[in-house]
Design an enzyme around this catalytic site. Structure first.
Site, PDB file in Angstrom:
ATOM      1  N   TYR A 133       0.849  -1.186   0.000  1.00 50.78           N
ATOM      2  CA  TYR A 133       0.000   0.000   0.000  1.00 50.78           C
ATOM      3  C   TYR A 133       0.884   1.235   0.000  1.00 50.78           C
ATOM      4  O   TYR A 133       1.613   1.492   0.961  1.00 50.78           O
ATOM      5  CB  TYR A 133      -0.927  -0.012   1.211  1.00 50.78           C
ATOM      6  N   LYS A 161      -1.671  -1.441  -3.893  1.00 52.58           N
ATOM      7  CA  LYS A 161      -2.693  -0.409  -3.892  1.00 52.58           C
ATOM      8  C   LYS A 161      -1.953   0.915  -3.979  1.00 52.58           C
ATOM      9  O   LYS A 161      -1.245   1.306  -3.050  1.00 52.58           O
ATOM     10  CB  LYS A 161      -3.528  -0.483  -2.609  1.00 52.58           C
TER      11      LYS A 161
END
Length: 201
Positions: A133, A161
């Protein structure tokens, strides 16, 4: 491995500051009914830095029990302390979840060598898939493309992400990352273009 609409849930609380498990159950059921691809529990949207490890494990166990295999459950296991992330991961491994969303270490501003060491240590602590992330606007730490490409070579780091909103990154990552690596947008404003440029969700 992970694609489509993956929703990061808030962690609901009661007025007395206990986790509101009834509300969490309703959220999980709503997303199952809506056809959501997976949900993230105790990610940064769920204020993970403010949750204890016991709370995160409890959330994981509860969500797995409610979902009963009907939706993938991903847990936020990232912190700015490598040993803490490893210890939390080892506990969460036993809860029946499907994978992890691992944010970059916030505040510390680690070097690239430090980032490789951090994510490698967490990856070694689990057999489950990990989604990186990258949200530098909040962490002051950026996973550049070359780092992501290198980390994608680890067998259980399966996606990222990306919340940078930088669409120029997508094409190179799609081309250079390991086969099957998932590219997921974490920036609502550019999510459609992200997917049009090769992203998966």
């Amino acid at each position: 491995m992970f694609s489509g609409s993956i929703v990061a849930l808030v962690t609901p609380f009661t007025p007395s500051f206990d986790i509101d498990f009834d509300s969490l159950a309703r959220l999980v059921e709503w997303h199952i009914a809506a056809g959501t691809g997976a949900i993230v529990i105790a990610g940064t949207t769920g204020e993970s830095p403010s949750l204890t490890d016991d709370e995160k494990v409890g959330l994981a166990e509860f969500a797995v029990n409610v979902s009963n295999g009907r939706i993938k459950i991903i847990l936020g296991n990232g912190t700015n302390n490598t040993l803490s992330s490893v210890a939390l991961t080892q506990r969460l491994n036993k809860t029946g979840i499907d994978g992890y969303l691992t944010v970059t270490p916030y505040y510390n501003k680690p070097t690239n060598i430090g980032l490789i060491a951090h994510f490698s240590a967490i990856a070694k602590a689990t057999h489950l898939p990990i989604i990186l992330y990258n949200v530098p606007s909040r962490t002051c730490c950026d996973l550049d493309n070359q780092l992501v490409i290198k980390l994608s070579e680890l067998s259980n780091i399966v996606g990222i992400k990306d919340a940078t909103g930088d669409l120029a990154r997508v094409e190179e990552l799609s081309r250079e990352c390991a086969h099957g690596f998932s590219l997921l947008s974490g920036d609502d404003a550019s999510a459609v273009e992200f997917c049009q440029n090769g992203g998966h969700g």
